[in-house]
Design an enzyme around this catalytic site. Sequence first.
Site, PDB file in Angstrom:
ATOM      1  N   THR A 117      10.066 -10.961   0.831  1.00  0.00           N
ATOM      2  CA  THR A 117       9.044 -10.097   1.554  1.00  0.00           C
ATOM      3  C   THR A 117       8.100  -9.700   0.799  1.00  0.00           C
ATOM      4  O   THR A 117       8.376  -9.396  -0.635  1.00  0.00           O
ATOM      5  CB  THR A 117       9.776  -8.841   2.199  1.00  0.00           C
ATOM      6  N   ILE A 118       6.922  -9.534   1.290  1.00  0.00           N
ATOM      7  CA  ILE A 118       5.633  -9.004   0.638  1.00  0.00           C
ATOM      8  C   ILE A 118       5.736  -7.572   0.382  1.00  0.00           C
ATOM      9  O   ILE A 118       4.998  -6.902  -0.495  1.00  0.00           O
ATOM     10  CB  ILE A 118       4.317  -9.639   1.182  1.00  0.00           C
ATOM     11  N   ASP A 119       6.561  -6.951   1.323  1.00  0.00           N
ATOM     12  CA  ASP A 119       6.586  -5.422   1.486  1.00  0.00           C
ATOM     13  C   ASP A 119       7.169  -5.033   0.227  1.00  0.00           C
ATOM     14  O   ASP A 119       6.936  -3.768  -0.118  1.00  0.00           O
ATOM     15  CB  ASP A 119       6.962  -5.166   2.654  1.00  0.00           C
ATOM     16  N   TYR A 128     -22.123   2.233  -8.260  1.00  0.00           N
ATOM     17  CA  TYR A 128     -21.612   1.646  -7.016  1.00  0.00           C
ATOM     18  C   TYR A 128     -20.149   2.162  -7.011  1.00  0.00           C
ATOM     19  O   TYR A 128     -19.456   2.161  -8.106  1.00  0.00           O
ATOM     20  CB  TYR A 128     -21.656   0.306  -6.551  1.00  0.00           C
ATOM     21  N   MET A 145      -2.115  -3.665   1.639  1.00  0.00           N
ATOM     22  CA  MET A 145      -1.205  -3.038   2.596  1.00  0.00           C
ATOM     23  C   MET A 145       0.153  -4.027   2.866  1.00  0.00           C
ATOM     24  O   MET A 145      -0.096  -5.140   2.670  1.00  0.00           O
ATOM     25  CB  MET A 145      -1.819  -2.545   3.975  1.00  0.00           C
ATOM     26  N   GLY A 146       1.298  -3.449   3.251  1.00  0.00           N
ATOM     27  CA  GLY A 146       2.225  -4.107   3.856  1.00  0.00           C
ATOM     28  C   GLY A 146       2.426  -3.627   5.206  1.00  0.00           C
ATOM     29  O   GLY A 146       1.490  -3.137   5.824  1.00  0.00           O
TER      30      GLY A 146
END
Length: 190
Positions: free
Chosen positions: A113-115, A153, A160-161
């Site tokens: 899982t990327i989360d 700048y 985000m997940g």
Amino acid sequence: MGVFDYVNRVNSGSQVFGFLGGPRGIFTNSYVEVTTDLMNSYRNQGGFDMICSGRDKIETPEQYAASMKTCNDLGLNGLIVIGGDDSNTNAALLADYFMQNNCACKVIGCPKTIDGDLKNEFIEISFGFDTATKVYSEVIGNLSIDALSSKKYYHFIRLMGRSASHIALQCALSTRPNVCLIGEEVMQKN
């Protein structure tokens, strides 16, 4: 070494199948045999587009029964479910169903899982999360160097997940930005 290579090394007579669209492919009997030619055309590219992933869940009694029928018809000894919390919940429930119904096919859940929301005492880190945070941190580091040259700048990066800010936090720990906003903390303060 991935599942396909391992299976072929340990027992070259075995077959590996990929269920198209993830769980939906299991209960609709929609699959492809993963051959050397097919694997070689996707090797080192991630593979999600080879069989595609899906957000379907195996939920109804009919879907559980159809999933078991598919596995029995293919003569599967094992079913490896790779994914996040939903996928691994599906794997656990399917394993229970198979066991209760004396199905010979064993179900294995593999966290990816990327989360980063599956971390616990048994799972130190999932390979999707590890890869994502390393790649994002490299990009953030490169952008930070570029940003130093244009001191007039502000630069914002959004990571985000699904609902957790584990990725943003891990990248912040790796790259040390001036500020890192954690979505859950912002929501809690509102």
